[in-house]
Structure formats: C-alpha cells, structure tokens
Scaffold this motif. Structure first.
Motif, mmCIF file in Angstrom:
data_model
loop_
_atom_site.group_PDB
_atom_site.id
_atom_site.type_symbol
_atom_site.label_atom_id
_atom_site.label_comp_id
_atom_site.label_asym_id
_atom_site.label_seq_id
_atom_site.Cartn_x
_atom_site.Cartn_y
_atom_site.Cartn_z
ATOM 1 N N UNK A 1 -5.220 -6.027 4.931
ATOM 2 C CA UNK A 1 -4.528 -4.986 5.682
ATOM 3 C C UNK A 1 -4.900 -3.559 5.361
ATOM 4 N N UNK A 2 -5.776 -3.317 4.378
ATOM 5 C CA UNK A 2 -6.102 -1.927 4.038
ATOM 6 C C UNK A 2 -6.751 -1.257 5.237
ATOM 7 N N UNK A 3 -6.224 -0.117 5.605
ATOM 8 C CA UNK A 3 -6.702 0.606 6.776
ATOM 9 C C UNK A 3 -7.464 1.859 6.394
ATOM 10 N N UNK B 1 -6.442 -0.431 14.992
ATOM 11 C CA UNK B 1 -5.077 -0.064 15.324
ATOM 12 C C UNK B 1 -5.056 1.304 16.001
ATOM 13 N N UNK C 1 -8.402 5.414 8.229
ATOM 14 C CA UNK C 1 -7.941 6.197 9.370
ATOM 15 C C UNK C 1 -8.961 7.235 9.809
ATOM 16 N N UNK C 2 -8.967 7.507 11.103
ATOM 17 C CA UNK C 2 -9.682 8.651 11.624
ATOM 18 C C UNK C 2 -8.833 9.899 11.473
ATOM 19 N N UNK C 3 -9.407 11.047 11.868
ATOM 20 C CA UNK C 3 -8.705 12.324 11.740
ATOM 21 C C UNK C 3 -7.670 12.525 12.846
ATOM 22 N N UNK D 1 0.828 -1.194 0.000
ATOM 23 C CA UNK D 1 0.000 0.000 0.000
ATOM 24 C C UNK D 1 0.869 1.255 0.000
ATOM 25 N N UNK E 1 8.841 4.802 7.360
ATOM 26 C CA UNK E 1 9.007 6.036 8.141
ATOM 27 C C UNK E 1 8.419 7.259 7.454
ATOM 28 N N UNK F 1 1.675 9.800 16.138
ATOM 29 C CA UNK F 1 2.460 10.570 15.176
ATOM 30 C C UNK F 1 2.913 11.861 15.850
ATOM 31 N N UNK G 1 3.562 2.609 15.704
ATOM 32 C CA UNK G 1 2.544 1.621 16.062
ATOM 33 C C UNK G 1 2.441 1.507 17.575
ATOM 34 N N UNK H 1 0.019 5.192 1.297
ATOM 35 C CA UNK H 1 -0.919 6.125 1.898
ATOM 36 C C UNK H 1 -0.341 7.531 1.764
ATOM 37 N N UNK I 1 -3.613 8.446 16.255
ATOM 38 C CA UNK I 1 -4.445 8.036 15.136
ATOM 39 C C UNK I 1 -5.023 6.647 15.381
ATOM 40 N N UNK J 1 -2.077 4.329 16.444
ATOM 41 C CA UNK J 1 -0.743 4.814 16.095
ATOM 42 C C UNK J 1 -0.535 6.168 16.756
ATOM 43 N N UNK K 1 1.675 -5.684 4.356
ATOM 44 C CA UNK K 1 1.115 -6.670 5.272
ATOM 45 C C UNK K 1 1.178 -8.040 4.605
ATOM 46 N N UNK L 1 -2.730 -3.217 18.456
ATOM 47 C CA UNK L 1 -3.544 -3.787 17.385
ATOM 48 C C UNK L 1 -4.522 -4.784 17.980
ATOM 49 N N UNK M 1 7.220 9.863 11.703
ATOM 50 C CA UNK M 1 6.364 8.905 11.027
ATOM 51 C C UNK M 1 5.328 8.335 11.968
ATOM 52 N N UNK M 2 4.758 7.235 11.547
ATOM 53 C CA UNK M 2 3.721 6.563 12.334
ATOM 54 C C UNK M 2 4.352 5.567 13.293
#
Lengths: 112, 117
Positions: free
Chosen positions: B104-106, B33, B108-110, A34, A104, B37, B45, A36, B91, B35, A94, B48, B42-43
């Motif tokens: 695995x496609x996620x 999930x 996301x919320x704001x 993916x 990152x 930031x 984790x 994003x 997040x 996360x 994934x 989960x 970056x994100x």
C-alpha cells in the motif's frame, strides 16, 4: 475498507517540546501502517511505515511510531520538534490486496 | 519517470466547462489512486485502479466525475460541467503493488490545483 481515526485535528506545540499524534484503526487482522507528511504547499511524502517485525518504527526527521496491535494504534512521536515540522500529518492503513485508507489528518503548528 | 507526474499543475476554468487532469505514474506501478484535497480538508478518495481489475469508483462524488487508465499506465480524471465546489487540489498517487504483495505504500504527485470561477 479500513477505518482510520486521527484523534487530534490540530496540535499546537512549542519548539523543542515533544509531540505525539494519535492514530487508531479498525481492523484486528494484519495491516500495513503508514504516516505521511504534507509540508505547506507541497505534496505528500512518506514519513515512516510498519509492514512487519519490530513494533517501533523510525522514520525521517527524527520521527518514530509504535504499532500496538492490542490497542489497534499507531501513534507518531517526536521528542523535540522544530519550526520546520509544521505540517499536516496523515495516518494511513492498508491490508493485503486492499486499497489504502487515510485518516482526516492532524495539523501540527510549531511555535517559537 | 522518476516520480509521479501530474498536469496541469494549475487550471482555472469557468463554471460549466469540462476539465481533464492527467497523471503519469511511476513506471511499473500497477496501482493508481486519485484523491481530492479541498482547502483545509483531508484527503478525499476518488477512484482506485489496480492492474487489470475493475476500478474502485466508490469515491467519485457524482456522475460528472470519471476516470480512465489507458494501457495500465497514464490516467485521466475528467470533470464535466464543473461547479465551484469542484475547486480543490487533485492528487494522483501510484504504488508498486500486485495482488500478491500489496503493502500500500503510495508515491504522490504534486497535484493539479483546479479553480472553478
């Protein structure tokens, strides 16, 4: 868990020039891939995905990515960028039954 | 709902206070999930949840952080005795994954922006 490497942390580019963002991952088995995008002060949204089939995947806003299994890469490209493409881009991987792993991030800054 | 909903959108708290952040995933999504930031980062984790399986807590940075997911839907992330380094955007994301078909496609919320003074 997967390991994802985004090779460039910052990519400055001029408007209407091409851009390529590099992503490599660790697994040699079947993966889902993916990209994003996070525009300034916004949440993340899916740009494109590879699940199976054709290795060239087209996404929103003129972006495309190519899955290369032998090189374990999933590089993102756009032939001509706009100012509005300024954003942070995240590659993610994934495997079936496993959680998603993110790189990152690469910050793209488009200049006039 | 139509998307992942997080609340509050902004939270300012004093060092040492506890905070709770809430996430409402997309209806029917089994995976959730959290996360973190931080500015310019970056994100990261955190945790989960997948269906009724034990959560993967491997990303929680300290025992001050905890999360639960009630009834397989709403999740709450709790940070106890907040520190200034906890300031970040938190997040939440959900995914329509089952163990048999995980792509695995996620979604996301704001995010919830936490500022610890």
């Amino acid at each position: 868990a997967q390991s994802v490497t985004q090779l460039d942390s910052q990519v400055p580019v001029f408007e209407e020039a091409p851009v390529e963002l590099r992503c490599n991952y660790s697994s040699s088995v079947s993966v889902y891939l993916f990209w994003y995008v996070q525009y300034p002060n916004q949440g993340l949204q899916l740009l494109l995905k590879y699940l199976s089939g054709s290795t060239l995947v087209k996404g929103i806003n003129g972006f495309e990515a190519e899955f290369n299994k032998s090189q374990t890469s999933f590089h993102l490209r756009k032939p001509s960028v706009h100012i509005s493409d300024t954003a942070e881009y995240f590659c993610a991987v994934s495997r079936r039954k496993e959680k998603l792993s993110f790189g990152a991030g690469t910050t793209v800054t488009v200049r006039a | 709902g139509a998307g992942v909903s997080q609340s509050p959108s902004n939270k300012v708290t004093e060092k040492g206070k506890d905070v709770e952040l809430r996430c409402d995933p997309i209806s029917g999504h089994t995976a959730l999930y959290w996360y973190r930031q931080s500015l310019g980062q970056g994100l990261e984790f955190l945790i989960y949840f997948q269906g009724n399986s034990a959560p993967d807590k491997s990303g929680l940075p300290s025992d001050r952080f905890s999360a639960e997911r009630t009834g397989g839907s709403v999740s709450t992330l709790t940070i106890q005795r907040t520190q200034q380094e906890d300031s970040a955007v938190y997040l939440c994301a959900s995914s329509a994954t089952g163990l048999a078909s995980n792509t695995g496609e996620l979604f996301f919320g704001e995010g919830s922006r936490l500022t610890v003074l």
